[in-house]
Design a protein around this motif. Structure first.
Motif, PDB file in Angstrom:
ATOM      1  N   ILE A  87     -12.855 -97.817 -19.721  1.00 28.65           N
ATOM      2  CA  ILE A  87     -13.045 -96.112 -19.531  1.00 28.65           C
ATOM      3  C   ILE A  87     -13.826 -95.785 -18.255  1.00 28.65           C
ATOM      4  N   PHE A  88     -13.136 -95.367 -17.366  1.00 28.23           N
ATOM      5  CA  PHE A  88     -13.581 -95.016 -16.266  1.00 28.23           C
ATOM      6  C   PHE A  88     -14.112 -93.568 -16.353  1.00 28.23           C
ATOM      7  N   SER A  89     -14.461 -92.881 -15.348  1.00 27.91           N
ATOM      8  CA  SER A  89     -15.014 -91.548 -15.176  1.00 27.91           C
ATOM      9  C   SER A  89     -13.899 -90.533 -15.560  1.00 27.91           C
ATOM     10  N   GLY A  90     -14.496 -89.295 -16.037  1.00 32.61           N
ATOM     11  CA  GLY A  90     -13.653 -88.260 -16.149  1.00 32.61           C
ATOM     12  C   GLY A  90     -14.452 -87.059 -16.916  1.00 32.61           C
ATOM     13  N   SER A  91     -13.552 -86.044 -17.533  1.00 35.18           N
ATOM     14  CA  SER A  91     -13.989 -84.966 -17.779  1.00 35.18           C
ATOM     15  C   SER A  91     -13.832 -84.383 -19.072  1.00 35.18           C
ATOM     16  N   ALA A  92     -14.296 -83.331 -19.617  1.00 33.65           N
ATOM     17  CA  ALA A  92     -13.819 -82.816 -20.965  1.00 33.65           C
ATOM     18  C   ALA A  92     -13.704 -81.450 -21.068  1.00 33.65           C
ATOM     19  N   VAL A  93     -12.972 -80.521 -21.672  1.00 34.13           N
ATOM     20  CA  VAL A  93     -12.736 -79.229 -21.918  1.00 34.13           C
ATOM     21  C   VAL A  93     -12.699 -79.026 -23.365  1.00 34.13           C
ATOM     22  N   THR A 112     -10.049 -92.102 -16.867  1.00 31.81           N
ATOM     23  CA  THR A 112      -9.242 -93.079 -16.217  1.00 31.81           C
ATOM     24  C   THR A 112      -9.236 -94.088 -17.025  1.00 31.81           C
ATOM     25  N   TYR A 113      -8.123 -94.818 -17.276  1.00 24.08           N
ATOM     26  CA  TYR A 113      -7.989 -96.276 -17.697  1.00 24.08           C
ATOM     27  C   TYR A 113      -8.147 -97.082 -16.620  1.00 24.08           C
ATOM     28  N   ARG A 114      -8.756 -98.254 -16.541  1.00 28.00           N
ATOM     29  CA  ARG A 114      -8.655 -99.316 -15.314  1.00 28.00           C
ATOM     30  C   ARG A 114      -8.329-100.533 -15.935  1.00 28.00           C
ATOM     31  N   GLU A 119      -4.894 -97.792 -12.135  1.00 27.30           N
ATOM     32  CA  GLU A 119      -5.645 -96.839 -12.905  1.00 27.30           C
ATOM     33  C   GLU A 119      -4.516 -95.958 -13.293  1.00 27.30           C
ATOM     34  N   THR A 120      -4.689 -95.269 -14.483  1.00 19.69           N
ATOM     35  CA  THR A 120      -3.889 -94.230 -15.261  1.00 19.69           C
ATOM     36  C   THR A 120      -4.850 -93.329 -15.709  1.00 19.69           C
ATOM     37  N   GLN A 121      -4.350 -92.229 -16.202  1.00 18.65           N
ATOM     38  CA  GLN A 121      -5.219 -90.923 -16.755  1.00 18.65           C
ATOM     39  C   GLN A 121      -4.795 -90.849 -18.335  1.00 18.65           C
ATOM     40  N   ALA A 122      -5.693 -90.654 -18.980  1.00 21.87           N
ATOM     41  CA  ALA A 122      -5.557 -90.770 -20.606  1.00 21.87           C
ATOM     42  C   ALA A 122      -6.317 -89.457 -21.256  1.00 21.87           C
ATOM     43  N   LEU A 123      -6.114 -89.338 -22.462  1.00 19.91           N
ATOM     44  CA  LEU A 123      -6.755 -88.133 -22.985  1.00 19.91           C
ATOM     45  C   LEU A 123      -7.268 -88.721 -24.510  1.00 19.91           C
ATOM     46  N   ALA A 124      -8.521 -88.307 -25.029  1.00 28.88           N
ATOM     47  CA  ALA A 124      -8.902 -88.521 -26.344  1.00 28.88           C
ATOM     48  C   ALA A 124      -9.471 -87.129 -26.811  1.00 28.88           C
ATOM     49  N   SER A 125      -9.420 -86.899 -28.048  1.00 31.66           N
ATOM     50  CA  SER A 125      -9.941 -85.463 -28.647  1.00 31.66           C
ATOM     51  C   SER A 125     -10.926 -85.796 -29.783  1.00 31.66           C
ATOM     52  N   SER A 126     -11.683 -84.722 -29.927  1.00 30.19           N
ATOM     53  CA  SER A 126     -12.688 -84.729 -31.031  1.00 30.19           C
ATOM     54  C   SER A 126     -12.426 -83.463 -31.676  1.00 30.19           C
ATOM     55  N   GLY A 147       1.502 -99.369  -6.889  1.00 27.09           N
ATOM     56  CA  GLY A 147       0.541-100.043  -5.990  1.00 27.09           C
ATOM     57  C   GLY A 147      -0.547 -99.012  -5.448  1.00 27.09           C
ATOM     58  N   GLU A 148      -0.590 -97.968  -6.112  1.00 26.43           N
ATOM     59  CA  GLU A 148      -1.674 -97.108  -5.953  1.00 26.43           C
ATOM     60  C   GLU A 148      -2.951 -97.551  -6.628  1.00 26.43           C
ATOM     61  N   GLN A 149      -3.807 -98.131  -5.797  1.00 27.92           N
ATOM     62  CA  GLN A 149      -5.371 -98.617  -6.731  1.00 27.92           C
ATOM     63  C   GLN A 149      -6.136 -97.849  -6.995  1.00 27.92           C
ATOM     64  N   ASP A 150      -6.206 -96.790  -6.156  1.00 28.65           N
ATOM     65  CA  ASP A 150      -7.304 -95.787  -6.213  1.00 28.65           C
ATOM     66  C   ASP A 150      -6.681 -94.510  -6.745  1.00 28.65           C
ATOM     67  N   PHE A 151      -6.696 -94.023  -8.007  1.00 31.31           N
ATOM     68  CA  PHE A 151      -6.233 -93.034  -8.483  1.00 31.31           C
ATOM     69  C   PHE A 151      -6.836 -92.639  -9.987  1.00 31.31           C
ATOM     70  N   ARG A 152      -8.134 -91.746  -9.701  1.00 30.57           N
ATOM     71  CA  ARG A 152      -8.951 -91.928 -10.767  1.00 30.57           C
ATOM     72  C   ARG A 152      -9.880 -90.507 -10.818  1.00 30.57           C
TER      73      ARG A 152
END
Ligand code: FRU
Length: 492
Positions: A87-93, A112-114, A119-126, A147-152
């Protein structure tokens, strides 16, 4: 490092060298602040965290909350790695109107999932105020080009209020890619931002917000972490000023470093902070030597939270960072003196010391050049304000000096220079850091941890002069104040 029944890390070490007012993990490793969101009267602070060791490793999101930005309650880990990756860096709203279908008022984290080098982008909710998070079963929601390695590092903001839309910024190589969405699940690319600083390595942790400057004009500030080339070496943070229409960022203003010290990285601001406050916090380290910083049972600390404003400076604007006023809630004993006479022959030595101090100097004469020596044991941090040259220098020497890593884990000296453009100066000293604020210049440096008390001595370099006012406040230890035990373990 042990995980307790609730998945929190426990710190078995003596607490004496734990910072007095700065946020640290209970145990293990910390880097970037993540998921900063204000919801229902509570500031949430998630952070990049390896609970198993004091080095970077399998990244999780640690979690803490506060109602005053200074005293934090630690909570169990919010997000842990799974087969889709770390679980890499990200934000919350806060999704007030349930645009994503997780529930009205849900806190939605975008991260970001690594996995390997993908690297792909994902969601989680509370839906319980951040106590627990459920990962979205449609993850990932955004996959980069092959092939895009830095996408986070998705930073999600709301643009245009209730009738508006979501915006996501992503760091991609030396660019920021901008996407928009109506439901947080489907993202449409709308812009690509590059800059003249493309030679500063891989970009990370983008951030975007609007500020109204002191002359009443509104500007958008895009900040990015650069992996190298910062003023004090290694990683640092650039700001680009411009316009943003909800889809495209136009960089038509100035570009500058937000901190001249070695240790302020990956800052993120709180989404949804009350009263239109724009407050951010940064990781006090540098990828150049983070892994070698002095080891305890925890490694890594945040800066003090800083309130942001924009000041006009000739034909351009500069970001001003001011420690949040809530910090004054930790002031205890004080030394306060007006019209302080300074003489080149003799240092002025106030009789107040402390493990952590907040030093405020006001009314530095326009022709004056003064030196504030902050000492503890054989270590000294010298803050020099040369107003005629408009120069601010911070140099640290001795074994409690800068924590620059390296094979010995200690360096003895670092000189950092910025502009001294104001008659006011603020220095926040803690057990492992110094942060200096002078007008729109900020210098943040990590120091070798020490529990020896700081003493202040001030002198003028040349001619006799006087200061309008000097305040030194001893800071109350937030870990020993009734709500927390000695190990910094606040009870929830
Ligand atoms: C920035 C960073 C991010 C990444 C995270 C990994 O410090 O490298 O780009 O998501 O740290 O821990």
């Amino acid at each position: 490092m042990e995980l307790d029944d609730e998945g929190s890390t426990r710190d078995e070490s003596p607490s004496s060298m734990r910072p007095v007012v700065h946020f640290t993990p209970q145990g293990g490793w910390l880097n970037d602040p993540n998921g900063l969101v204000y919801a229902d009267g509570v500031y949430h602070l998630f952070y990049q965290h390896n609970p198993y060791d004091v080095c970077w490793g399998p990244m999780h999101w640690g979690h803490a909350t506060s109602t005053n930005l200074i005293e934090w309650t630690h909570h169990p880990i919010a997000l842990a790695p799974d087969p889709l990756g770390m679980i890499f860096s990200g934000s919350a709203v806060t999704d007030e109107h349930d645009t994503a279908g997780f529930g009205a008022g849900a806190i939605v984290a975008a991260f970001t999932y690594r996995l390997g080098d993908r690297e792909t982008q994902a969601l989680a909710s509370s839906t319980n105020g951040g106590s627990t998070f459920a990962k979205f079963d449609g993850n990932p929601v955004l996959v980069g080009p092959d092939g895009e390695q830095d996408f986070r590092d998705p930073k999600v903001i709301r643009f245009g209020g209730a009738r508006g839309h979501w915006v996501m910024l992503l760091a991609v190589r030396s660019q920021v890619w901008i996407y928009t969405s109506h439901d947080l699940r489907t993202w449409v690319p709308t812009d690509t931002v590059g800059s003249a600083c493309a030679d500063l390595g891989v970009w990370e942790t983008p951030e975007l917000f609007e500020l109204v400057a002191d002359d009443g004009t509104a500007h958008w500030v895009l900040t990015i972490g650069t992996s190298h080339g910062a003023p004090a070496g290694g990683s640092g943070v650039r700001a680009l000023l411009g316009r943003f229409d909800g889809r495209r960022f136009t960089h038509d203003g100035d570009e500058f470093w937000v901190d001249h010290g070695s240790d302020f990285y990956a800052p993120q601001s709180w989404n949804g902070a009350p009263d239109d406050r724009r407050i951010w916090i940064g990781w006090m380290s540098n990828w150049l030597f983070a892994a070698d910083a002095v080891e305890t049972s925890w490694r890594g600390q945040m800066s003090v939270p800083r309130e942001l404003s924009l000041q006009s400076a000739g034909t351009t604007y500069r970001l001003k960072q001011t420690p949040v006023p809530e910090l004054a809630g930790t002031w205890s004993e004080a030394y306060i003196e007006s019209l302080v006479a300074l003489d080149p022959e003799r240092a002025h030595e106030p009789d107040l010391n402390g493990e952590a101090l907040d030093v405020i100097v006001e009314g530095i004469d326009i022709g004056a050049s003064i030196e504030i020596a902050c000492r503890r044991g054989d270590a000294v941090v010298i803050v020099r304000v040369d107003r005629p040259a408009s120069r601010l220098t911070v140099s640290a020497h001795g074994s409690g000096g800068p924590d620059l890593g390296g094979s010995s884990g200690r360096a003895t000296s670092a000189d950092i220079t910025g502009a001294a453009d104001e008659e006011r100066l603020r220095i926040i000293l803690d057990t492992a850091s110094v942060e200096v604020f002078s007008g729109t210049t900020t210098i943040s440096n990590l120091l070798v941890n020490s529990d020896e008390p700081w003493w202040i001595a001030i002198r003028t370099d040349h001619d006799a002069t006087s200061l309008g006012r000097l305040e030194i406040h001893r800071l109350r230890n937030i870990h020993r104040g009734g709500t927390a035990d000695e190990e910094g373990a606040f009870s929830a």
